[in-house]
Scaffold this motif. Structure first.
Motif, PDB file in Angstrom:
ATOM      1  N   GLY A  15       0.805  -1.202   0.000  1.00 26.22           N
ATOM      2  CA  GLY A  15       0.000   0.000   0.000  1.00 26.22           C
ATOM      3  C   GLY A  15       0.844   1.260   0.000  1.00 26.22           C
ATOM      4  N   ASP A  16       1.996   1.193   0.684  1.00 25.78           N
ATOM      5  CA  ASP A  16       2.879   2.353   0.774  1.00 25.78           C
ATOM      6  C   ASP A  16       3.706   2.556  -0.485  1.00 25.78           C
ATOM      7  N   ARG A  17       4.212   1.432  -1.039  1.00 22.96           N
ATOM      8  CA  ARG A  17       5.162   1.544  -2.158  1.00 22.96           C
ATOM      9  C   ARG A  17       4.537   1.293  -3.522  1.00 22.96           C
ATOM     10  N   GLY A  18       3.366   0.678  -3.562  1.00 25.65           N
ATOM     11  CA  GLY A  18       2.699   0.442  -4.838  1.00 25.65           C
ATOM     12  C   GLY A  18       3.001  -0.892  -5.460  1.00 25.65           C
ATOM     13  N   ARG A  19       4.272  -1.333  -5.401  1.00 25.17           N
ATOM     14  CA  ARG A  19       4.650  -2.612  -6.003  1.00 25.17           C
ATOM     15  C   ARG A  19       5.877  -3.161  -5.292  1.00 25.17           C
TER      16      ARG A  19
END
Length: 255
Positions: A15-19
């Motif tokens: 959720g924080d980094r996207g991937r």
């Protein structure tokens, strides 16, 4: 760390980094890549993340996201090599014809062919066509059309027209995702149309896909499980899914 705690941490990280990648998560939490894939499968079923090739993205990133050929080439390379070797017996005998779908696993099957094999190979993949032109016994036909940079594959009306005129012994297909409910699927509608036409042109359909693709659903369906005659995958496939695919009439070969 308990599995539930690790899964919560993974969901928060994505959720924080996207991937994030499977390898990165395995290293971060000190577990095997198989454990990470199980964690991601749980989170995917809960709708918290979406599994993609080699890792996962946030649940808001619908699977129109598509990694390029170079990125996919190094993902699960050992599994793909084993899959390619076990797929060879399902190709036709000398004098037969094969449609090679674009993809890194189908490209490995092409590379593993005996160089003196008498075979007609039809493909929409520039890398596969280039590789097979060096095989003395293989007569290569490259399908025309607009070339997508991300997959180096010909797509569009001209590609579909040419496929509509063909009848081949075997279509060797890759897929981005496979479930019993949604069937075979891929992020791009034009790629899906070409794969669908390949299925229609073949007497037999052999799908080569590593276990990361199984249990996932992508944007566009191009075939149902009933279209598959043989699935060659690896030992990462969940036992329950394996049994369900066999019950659906598919010959499942484990590399």
């Amino acid at each position: 760390m308990y599995a539930e705690e690790r899964q919560q941490a993974i969901a928060a990280l994505i959720g924080d980094r996207g991937r994030v990648s499977v390898a990165e998560l395995a290293d971060r939490y000190g577990v095997t890549t198989e454990t990470v894939r199980r964690d991601l499968a749980v989170l995917d079923r809960l709708g918290l993340i979406r599994r993609v090739h080699g890792g996962a993205v946030g649940s808001g990133a619908l699977t129109t996201l598509e990694p390029g050929t170079a990125e996919r080439e190094g993902t699960r390379a050992a599994e793909k090599d084993r899959i390619a070797t076990l797929a060879l017996p399902f190709l036709p005998a000398a004098g037969g014809s094969v449609l090679f779908d674009a993809g890194t696993t189908t490209a490995r099957v092409a590379a593993a062919l005996p160089t003196d094999l008498d075979l007609v190979a039809v493909t929409n993949s520039l890398p596969i066509a280039t590789r097979l032109t060096g095989f003395a016994g293989v007569r290569v036909q490259l399908l025309g059309g607009r070339v997508r940079g991300v997959t180096q594959a010909a797509v569009g009306a001209e590609t579909l027209r040419l496929l509509g005129e063909l009848r081949v012994d075997v279509a060797l297909l890759g897929t981005n995702a496979l479930t019993l409910r949604h069937g075979l699927s891929t992020p791009d509608p034009e790629e899906a149309a070409v794969k669908r036409a390949m299925i229609a042109a073949a007497d037999r359909v052999v799908v080569v896909a590593d276990a990361d693709k199984i249990g996932r659903e992508d944007f566009v369906r191009f075939g149902t499980v009933e279209d598959i005659d043989v699935l060659v995958t690896d030992s990462g496939i969940p036992a329950g899914t394996h049994a369900e695919l066999v019950a659906a009439g598919i010959q499942v070969v484990i590399a």
